[in-house]
Design a protein around this motif. Structure first.
Motif, PDB file in Angstrom:
ATOM      1  N   GLY A  92      -1.201   0.839   7.745  1.00  0.00           N
ATOM      2  CA  GLY A  92       0.247   0.992   7.842  1.00  0.00           C
ATOM      3  C   GLY A  92       0.581   1.928   8.990  1.00  0.00           C
ATOM      4  N   SER A  93       1.808   1.859   9.500  1.00  0.00           N
ATOM      5  CA  SER A  93       2.137   2.782  10.590  1.00  0.00           C
ATOM      6  C   SER A  93       2.251   4.208  10.058  1.00  0.00           C
ATOM      7  CB  SER A  93       3.381   2.350  11.371  1.00  0.00           C
ATOM      8  OG  SER A  93       4.500   2.296  10.550  1.00  0.00           O
ATOM      9  N   ASP A  94       2.494   4.365   8.752  1.00  0.00           N
ATOM     10  CA  ASP A  94       2.488   5.715   8.175  1.00  0.00           C
ATOM     11  C   ASP A  94       1.182   6.450   8.520  1.00  0.00           C
ATOM     12  OD1 ASP A  94       4.969   5.411   7.065  1.00  0.00           O
ATOM     13  OD2 ASP A  94       4.281   5.165   5.003  1.00  0.00           O
ATOM     14  N   LEU A  97       1.155   7.624  12.170  1.00  0.00           N
ATOM     15  CA  LEU A  97       2.053   8.781  12.329  1.00  0.00           C
ATOM     16  C   LEU A  97       1.343  10.058  11.856  1.00  0.00           C
ATOM     17  CD1 LEU A  97       5.418   7.268  10.957  1.00  0.00           C
ATOM     18  CD2 LEU A  97       4.654   7.363  13.341  1.00  0.00           C
ATOM     19  N   TYR A 133       8.641  12.192   8.343  1.00  0.00           N
ATOM     20  CA  TYR A 133       8.234  13.137   9.398  1.00  0.00           C
ATOM     21  C   TYR A 133       8.151  14.584   8.898  1.00  0.00           C
ATOM     22  CZ  TYR A 133       9.892   9.146  12.303  1.00  0.00           C
ATOM     23  OH  TYR A 133      10.135   7.914  12.832  1.00  0.00           O
ATOM     24  N   THR A 177      12.973   7.548  15.812  1.00  0.00           N
ATOM     25  CA  THR A 177      13.030   6.265  15.115  1.00  0.00           C
ATOM     26  C   THR A 177      14.015   5.390  15.868  1.00  0.00           C
ATOM     27  OG1 THR A 177      12.958   7.634  13.119  1.00  0.00           O
ATOM     28  CG2 THR A 177      13.192   5.265  12.815  1.00  0.00           C
ATOM     29  N   ALA A 181      16.480   4.615  11.515  1.00  0.00           N
ATOM     30  CA  ALA A 181      16.582   4.435  10.074  1.00  0.00           C
ATOM     31  C   ALA A 181      16.883   5.810   9.501  1.00  0.00           C
ATOM     32  CB  ALA A 181      15.280   3.904   9.498  1.00  0.00           C
ATOM     33  N   ALA A 208       9.585   0.599  13.986  1.00  0.00           N
ATOM     34  CA  ALA A 208       9.326  -0.199  12.782  1.00  0.00           C
ATOM     35  C   ALA A 208      10.273  -1.399  12.655  1.00  0.00           C
ATOM     36  CB  ALA A 208       9.433   0.682  11.541  1.00  0.00           C
ATOM     37  N   THR A 232       4.760  -1.843  13.172  1.00  0.00           N
ATOM     38  CA  THR A 232       4.199  -2.164  11.863  1.00  0.00           C
ATOM     39  C   THR A 232       4.363  -3.644  11.549  1.00  0.00           C
ATOM     40  OG1 THR A 232       4.400  -1.805   9.477  1.00  0.00           O
ATOM     41  CG2 THR A 232       6.373  -1.401  10.764  1.00  0.00           C
ATOM     42  N   SER A 234       4.753  -4.447   8.484  1.00  0.00           N
ATOM     43  CA  SER A 234       5.386  -4.414   7.155  1.00  0.00           C
ATOM     44  C   SER A 234       6.734  -5.115   7.125  1.00  0.00           C
ATOM     45  CB  SER A 234       5.572  -2.966   6.701  1.00  0.00           C
ATOM     46  OG  SER A 234       4.330  -2.376   6.434  1.00  0.00           O
ATOM     47  N   LYS A 235       7.659  -4.652   7.942  1.00  0.00           N
ATOM     48  CA  LYS A 235       9.054  -5.056   7.786  1.00  0.00           C
ATOM     49  C   LYS A 235       9.322  -6.441   8.374  1.00  0.00           C
ATOM     50  CE  LYS A 235       9.440  -0.837   6.241  1.00  0.00           C
ATOM     51  NZ  LYS A 235       9.579   0.343   7.043  1.00  0.00           N
ATOM     52  N   ARG A 243      -0.640  -3.334   4.518  1.00  0.00           N
ATOM     53  CA  ARG A 243      -0.741  -2.041   5.190  1.00  0.00           C
ATOM     54  C   ARG A 243      -1.367  -2.129   6.583  1.00  0.00           C
ATOM     55  NH1 ARG A 243       2.393  -0.149   4.393  1.00  0.00           N
ATOM     56  NH2 ARG A 243       1.843   2.023   4.666  1.00  0.00           N
ATOM     57  N   ILE A 244      -0.643  -2.683   7.537  1.00  0.00           N
ATOM     58  CA  ILE A 244      -1.127  -2.720   8.916  1.00  0.00           C
ATOM     59  C   ILE A 244      -0.038  -2.195   9.846  1.00  0.00           C
ATOM     60  CG2 ILE A 244      -1.978  -4.146  10.841  1.00  0.00           C
ATOM     61  CD1 ILE A 244      -3.959  -4.333   8.670  1.00  0.00           C
TER      62      ILE A 244
HETATM   63  C1  LIG Z   1       8.776   1.476   6.900  1.00  0.00           C
HETATM   64  C2  LIG Z   1       8.677   2.437   8.010  1.00  0.00           C
HETATM   65  C3  LIG Z   1       7.439   2.897   8.463  1.00  0.00           C
HETATM   66  C4  LIG Z   1       6.156   2.643   7.721  1.00  0.00           C
HETATM   67  O1  LIG Z   1       5.674   1.400   7.795  1.00  0.00           O
HETATM   68  P1  LIG Z   1       4.254   1.053   7.185  1.00  0.00           P
HETATM   69  O2  LIG Z   1       3.613   0.316   8.324  1.00  0.00           O
HETATM   70  O3  LIG Z   1       4.519   0.178   6.006  1.00  0.00           O
HETATM   71  O4  LIG Z   1       3.511   2.292   6.854  1.00  0.00           O
HETATM   72  C5  LIG Z   1       7.398   3.731   9.554  1.00  0.00           C
HETATM   73  N1  LIG Z   1       8.524   4.133  10.170  1.00  0.00           N
HETATM   74  C6  LIG Z   1       9.730   3.730   9.747  1.00  0.00           C
HETATM   75  C7  LIG Z   1      10.943   4.209  10.455  1.00  0.00           C
HETATM   76  C8  LIG Z   1       9.841   2.882   8.657  1.00  0.00           C
HETATM   77  O5  LIG Z   1      11.041   2.525   8.209  1.00  0.00           O
END
Ligand SMILES: *Cc1c(COP(=O)(O)O)cnc(C)c1O
Length: 376
Positions: A92-94, A97, A133, A177, A181, A208, A232, A234-235, A243-244
């Motif tokens: 995941g991008s988490d 970060l 963050y 961001t 968001a 994201a 990411t 994810s979205k 989780r990529i």
């Molecule tokens: C959802 C989100 C992430 C995390 O995405 P993952 O890849 O699911 O960990 C990171 N930054 C922002 C701004 C997000 O909204």
């Protein structure tokens, strides 16, 4: 010597004891709820992705996955017109970060121990933005510099930031961001470039939601050695479950991040799912169009019903509801089986954040809102 038994809380580092963890959006157990609270994509992954994951679910599960996500990095490099050395994949991008925090930011303590201001201890971000963050900064024991966006969630320009004095052009790490968001606004690449040029530390552009926007700033990661773009699956690519996420940036920064990650940080099925995603981008681009069209329609309908809808370049809208406080709306919508997100932070506590679902889900939301507005 008499052995003292430690109370569990005394076993925990003070910075961990004192910090608050990240609070994720609710994943409800109740069936039949319309879930518009965590910005998941309402459309399933491409059939090719599902088929690839199923085909890989066999004896291979006993083996370690490719430790550097080699194939996925090669495909992403091709997509972005860069080299695999420019790319780091995370859980995941988490995760990427968090790696940036560990890689570029000294704990505050360092300043005192070394009696020097040269230690780069500051993590900087606008508010409101992604609430992870400050949590990551607290884990690192970093100094936080939270700088307010303009009241309409636009970004202050470099000249304005210089006048304002609070912005730190030498912060160790700055998160932006973009699109924002939970504000929803996208920031012009030209403006981001001016800011990146003015910073002496690392700048992470967290993109994201960028697939729902008019513009992206990936080229800045390939132009400035201090800029990392976070993306990411994810979205936009309907792959939260797997989780990529990844960084694009200068090979030296990427190599440093690569050193400190877990050796098998990206699970094998996730790698396969992400690779198959990149083989069917047409499918996803059609979904982006649908979501953007639904977003426009929903904004129009909610505006007619008295909501103040902020402009959005994302797969959600931030809207100030009429008649009742936003938190009361959260409850009223929940009673009608619709889940949206409300944040208690003062800059956004008058708003609801509503994920863009399918047209049918948007219609159900409008119907519920109409019922609430008309007291039915
Ligand atoms: C959802 C989100 C992430 C995390 O995405 P993952 O890849 O699911 O960990 C990171 N930054 C922002 C701004 C997000 O909204």
């Amino acid at each position: 010597m008499k052995r003292m038994t430690s109370r569990p809380e005394n076993l925990i580092r003070p910075i961990v004891r004192q910090m608050h963890g990240y609070v994720p959006g609710e994943q409800p157990k109740i069936k039949g709820l319309i879930k518009l609270n965590t910005n998941e994509n309402p459309y399933p992954p491409s059939p090719r992705v599902i088929a690839a994951v199923k085909a890989a679910t066999d004896d291979r599960l006993r083996l370690y996955p490719n430790p550097t996500a080699e194939k996925l990095r090669a495909k992403l490099a091709e997509l972005h017109g860069c080299k695999p050395e420019n790319i780091l994949i995370g859980n995941g991008s988490d995760e990427v970060l968090a790696l940036a925090m560990r890689c570029f930011v000294e704990p505050k303590q360092m300043k005192y121990e070394r009696r020097t201001d040269a230690a780069k201890t500051t993590v900087q971000y606008f508010t409101p933005s992604y609430s992870l963050y400050p949590v990551l900064a607290d884990i690192q024991g970093a100094a936080k510099n939270a700088v307010p966006l303009n009241p309409d969630f636009s970004m202050p320009g470099v000249a304005e930031l210089k006048r304002g004095k609070q912005w730190d052009f030498n912060a160790a790490l700055t998160f932006i961001t973009t699109p924002n968001a939970p504000g929803g606004r996208g920031y012009p690449t030209a403006e981001l470039e001016k800011l990146c040029r003015a910073q002496t530390g690392v700048v992470v552009l967290d993109e994201a939601y960028v697939d729902f926007a008019d513009e992206h700033a990936l080229k800045l990661a390939l132009k400035f050695p201090c800029v990392l773009v976070a993306r990411t699956f994810s979205k936009a690519y309907s792959l939260c479950f797997q989780r990529i996420g990844y960084f694009v940036g200068h090979p030296e920064l990427i190599a440093a991040l690569d050193k400190i990650r877990d050796s098998y940080n990206v699970n094998g099925l996730g790698q396969i799912a992400a690779e198959a995603t990149l083989d069917d981008l047409k499918y996803y681009r059609a979904n982006f169009k649908k979501i953007i069209a639904t977003r426009a329609g929903l904004a129009r309908e909610l505006t007619k019903l008295g909501f103040r809808v902020r402009p959005s370049q994302t797969n959600f809208i931030l809207a100030k509801p009429p008649l009742f406080p936003a938190q009361a709306w959260l409850q009223k919508l929940r009673e009608r089986k619709i889940l949206v997100r409300w944040f208690s932070a003062p800059e956004v506590s008058d708003y609801l954040r509503i994920t863009i679902g399918t047209p049918a889900e948007a219609a159900a939301l409008v119907k519920a809102v109409r019922g609430i507005v008309h007291g039915r």
